[in-house]
Design a protein around this motif. Sequence first.
Motif, PDB file in Angstrom:
ATOM      1  N   ALA A  80       0.833  -1.209   0.000  1.00 50.98           N
ATOM      2  CA  ALA A  80       0.000   0.000   0.000  1.00 50.98           C
ATOM      3  C   ALA A  80       0.864   1.254   0.000  1.00 50.98           C
ATOM      4  N   GLU A  81       1.974   1.200   0.726  1.00 51.89           N
ATOM      5  CA  GLU A  81       2.910   2.333   0.745  1.00 51.89           C
ATOM      6  C   GLU A  81       3.477   2.603  -0.651  1.00 51.89           C
ATOM      7  N   LEU A  82       3.713   1.518  -1.405  1.00 57.80           N
ATOM      8  CA  LEU A  82       4.250   1.648  -2.758  1.00 57.80           C
ATOM      9  C   LEU A  82       3.176   1.991  -3.784  1.00 57.80           C
ATOM     10  N   GLY A  83       1.922   1.858  -3.380  1.00 59.21           N
ATOM     11  CA  GLY A  83       0.819   2.126  -4.299  1.00 59.21           C
ATOM     12  C   GLY A  83       0.560   0.994  -5.265  1.00 59.21           C
ATOM     13  N   VAL A  84       0.846  -0.259  -4.832  1.00 62.65           N
ATOM     14  CA  VAL A  84       0.656  -1.422  -5.697  1.00 62.65           C
ATOM     15  C   VAL A  84      -0.106  -2.519  -4.949  1.00 62.65           C
ATOM     16  N   GLU A  85      -0.506  -3.556  -5.686  1.00 68.68           N
ATOM     17  CA  GLU A  85      -1.147  -4.723  -5.089  1.00 68.68           C
ATOM     18  C   GLU A  85      -0.081  -5.663  -4.536  1.00 68.68           C
ATOM     19  N   CYS A  86      -0.481  -6.489  -3.574  1.00 70.39           N
ATOM     20  CA  CYS A  86       0.415  -7.500  -3.003  1.00 70.39           C
ATOM     21  C   CYS A  86      -0.046  -8.877  -3.478  1.00 70.39           C
ATOM     22  N   GLU A  87       0.826  -9.568  -4.192  1.00 71.88           N
ATOM     23  CA  GLU A  87       0.513 -10.910  -4.688  1.00 71.88           C
ATOM     24  C   GLU A  87       1.413 -11.918  -3.981  1.00 71.88           C
ATOM     25  N   PHE A  88       0.812 -12.998  -3.466  1.00 70.74           N
ATOM     26  CA  PHE A  88       1.581 -14.008  -2.745  1.00 70.74           C
ATOM     27  C   PHE A  88       1.863 -15.207  -3.649  1.00 70.74           C
ATOM     28  N   TYR A  89       3.095 -15.657  -3.583  1.00 68.96           N
ATOM     29  CA  TYR A  89       3.561 -16.783  -4.406  1.00 68.96           C
ATOM     30  C   TYR A  89       4.159 -17.823  -3.465  1.00 68.96           C
ATOM     31  N   VAL A  90       3.618 -19.046  -3.497  1.00 72.09           N
ATOM     32  CA  VAL A  90       4.101 -20.103  -2.603  1.00 72.09           C
ATOM     33  C   VAL A  90       5.383 -20.718  -3.165  1.00 72.09           C
ATOM     34  N   ILE A  91       6.442 -20.637  -2.381  1.00 65.82           N
ATOM     35  CA  ILE A  91       7.730 -21.222  -2.764  1.00 65.82           C
ATOM     36  C   ILE A  91       7.669 -22.714  -2.465  1.00 65.82           C
ATOM     37  N   ALA A  92       7.667 -23.520  -3.511  1.00 72.25           N
ATOM     38  CA  ALA A  92       7.498 -24.970  -3.345  1.00 72.25           C
ATOM     39  C   ALA A  92       8.676 -25.606  -2.619  1.00 72.25           C
ATOM     40  N   ASP A  93       9.867 -25.104  -2.873  1.00 68.80           N
ATOM     41  CA  ASP A  93      11.073 -25.636  -2.237  1.00 68.80           C
ATOM     42  C   ASP A  93      11.821 -24.468  -1.605  1.00 68.80           C
ATOM     43  N   TRP A  94      11.768 -24.386  -0.292  1.00 73.26           N
ATOM     44  CA  TRP A  94      12.389 -23.271   0.420  1.00 73.26           C
ATOM     45  C   TRP A  94      13.889 -23.191   0.145  1.00 73.26           C
ATOM     46  N   GLY A  95      14.493 -24.319  -0.160  1.00 75.45           N
ATOM     47  CA  GLY A  95      15.912 -24.347  -0.474  1.00 75.45           C
ATOM     48  C   GLY A  95      16.251 -23.624  -1.768  1.00 75.45           C
ATOM     49  N   LYS A  96      15.233 -23.334  -2.598  1.00 71.42           N
ATOM     50  CA  LYS A  96      15.453 -22.652  -3.882  1.00 71.42           C
ATOM     51  C   LYS A  96      14.904 -21.230  -3.884  1.00 71.42           C
ATOM     52  N   LYS A  97      14.708 -20.675  -2.697  1.00 64.92           N
ATOM     53  CA  LYS A  97      14.092 -19.347  -2.584  1.00 64.92           C
ATOM     54  C   LYS A  97      14.893 -18.254  -3.276  1.00 64.92           C
ATOM     55  N   PHE A  98      16.226 -18.345  -3.200  1.00 63.23           N
ATOM     56  CA  PHE A  98      17.033 -17.289  -3.810  1.00 63.23           C
ATOM     57  C   PHE A  98      17.079 -17.420  -5.330  1.00 63.23           C
ATOM     58  N   MET A  99      16.901 -18.626  -5.829  1.00 60.72           N
ATOM     59  CA  MET A  99      16.790 -18.821  -7.276  1.00 60.72           C
ATOM     60  C   MET A  99      15.496 -18.190  -7.782  1.00 60.72           C
ATOM     61  N   GLU A 100      14.413 -18.365  -7.015  1.00 54.06           N
ATOM     62  CA  GLU A 100      13.127 -17.748  -7.370  1.00 54.06           C
ATOM     63  C   GLU A 100      13.263 -16.223  -7.392  1.00 54.06           C
ATOM     64  N   LEU A 101      14.073 -15.697  -6.476  1.00 52.81           N
ATOM     65  CA  LEU A 101      14.290 -14.253  -6.393  1.00 52.81           C
ATOM     66  C   LEU A 101      15.118 -13.761  -7.577  1.00 52.81           C
ATOM     67  N   ASP A 102      16.203 -14.465  -7.869  1.00 57.67           N
ATOM     68  CA  ASP A 102      17.108 -14.043  -8.950  1.00 57.67           C
ATOM     69  C   ASP A 102      16.451 -14.095 -10.320  1.00 57.67           C
ATOM     70  N   THR A 103      15.584 -15.089 -10.526  1.00 55.66           N
ATOM     71  CA  THR A 103      14.915 -15.224 -11.822  1.00 55.66           C
ATOM     72  C   THR A 103      13.679 -14.331 -11.931  1.00 55.66           C
ATOM     73  N   LYS A 104      13.440 -13.532 -10.895  1.00 54.21           N
ATOM     74  CA  LYS A 104      12.338 -12.561 -10.851  1.00 54.21           C
ATOM     75  C   LYS A 104      10.959 -13.219 -10.869  1.00 54.21           C
ATOM     76  N   GLN A 105      10.913 -14.462 -10.380  1.00 54.32           N
ATOM     77  CA  GLN A 105       9.609 -15.097 -10.159  1.00 54.32           C
ATOM     78  C   GLN A 105       8.910 -14.381  -9.004  1.00 54.32           C
ATOM     79  N   ILE A 106       9.737 -13.921  -8.059  1.00 54.66           N
ATOM     80  CA  ILE A 106       9.224 -13.164  -6.916  1.00 54.66           C
ATOM     81  C   ILE A 106      10.076 -11.908  -6.751  1.00 54.66           C
TER      82      ILE A 106
END
Length: 297
Positions: A108-134
Amino acid sequence: MHSAKNDKNAKIMLYNFSVVKYNPIIKSNPTRERKVTVMKKMIAMILVLVMMLSLAACGGADSGSDLKNIQKKGKIVVGITDYAPMDYKDENGEWTGFDAEFAKLFAAELGVECEFYVIADWGKKFMELDTKQIDAVWNGMTITEEATSNSSVSDPYVINAQVVVMKADAVGNYADTAAMNGLTIAVENGSAGQDAANAIEGANVVALQDQAAALLEVKAGTADACVIDITMAYAMTGAGSDYADLAPGISLTEELYGVSFRKDSDLTAKFNEFMAGIKADGTLQALADKYNLTLAN
């Protein structure tokens, strides 16, 4: 005046010129003409491709600023797992919890919607971040060396600990880790709980998808214990919960939660500024009280 002889010579010269002009050997070279045609077509195709790429670049170029890109697309995608009291679904199937509400406030501070994405494998969280999935890892994430090496981590916001959870009638028999030699201990893959469990000498550590799955293993009797965040342990076990026969035991580590953004992301500074503001006005403390959490200093 030209003489008749000269006129005749002129006609002969014109005739010879005409012969040279229309000599079929000089007139055309089919092979050469085909090559020229092919080259023209290739040049035309290249020009069209260059124009298309230029238009695409103008219309969808990454500005290099995560903040600007998020505001442009109108949403921030937050990577989570099902983990009460931080992120879980309410009776209407909507994501709620301390982190979920915190993320919505920031969106809300940024003026955008918040979308939640379930990380299937927590061990790959930074890969999800780097590939801009999240755009952020925001799920009771412990600030570790792995986190700071692979992402830009925010200032800490909640104090946490890794605790052992066992059957309530057995937890009193384990006052220290030495007594846990030979036990099967369930953990979330890639979590701080996994690191803590791996330090228990002689333990058989089983890595699972998330902390909820680790709790289920203990409830089912297929694991002797699990190591999970203290925030989840107290929220999910004991009287009135789905795990009434389970109880928290000893603490293994103390730690802090933070939010991970991409390396060098301008979102980190923006988030830290926002968090400082809602700490100062009491908004974040009220949210922590709602979920029985302790804010970091």
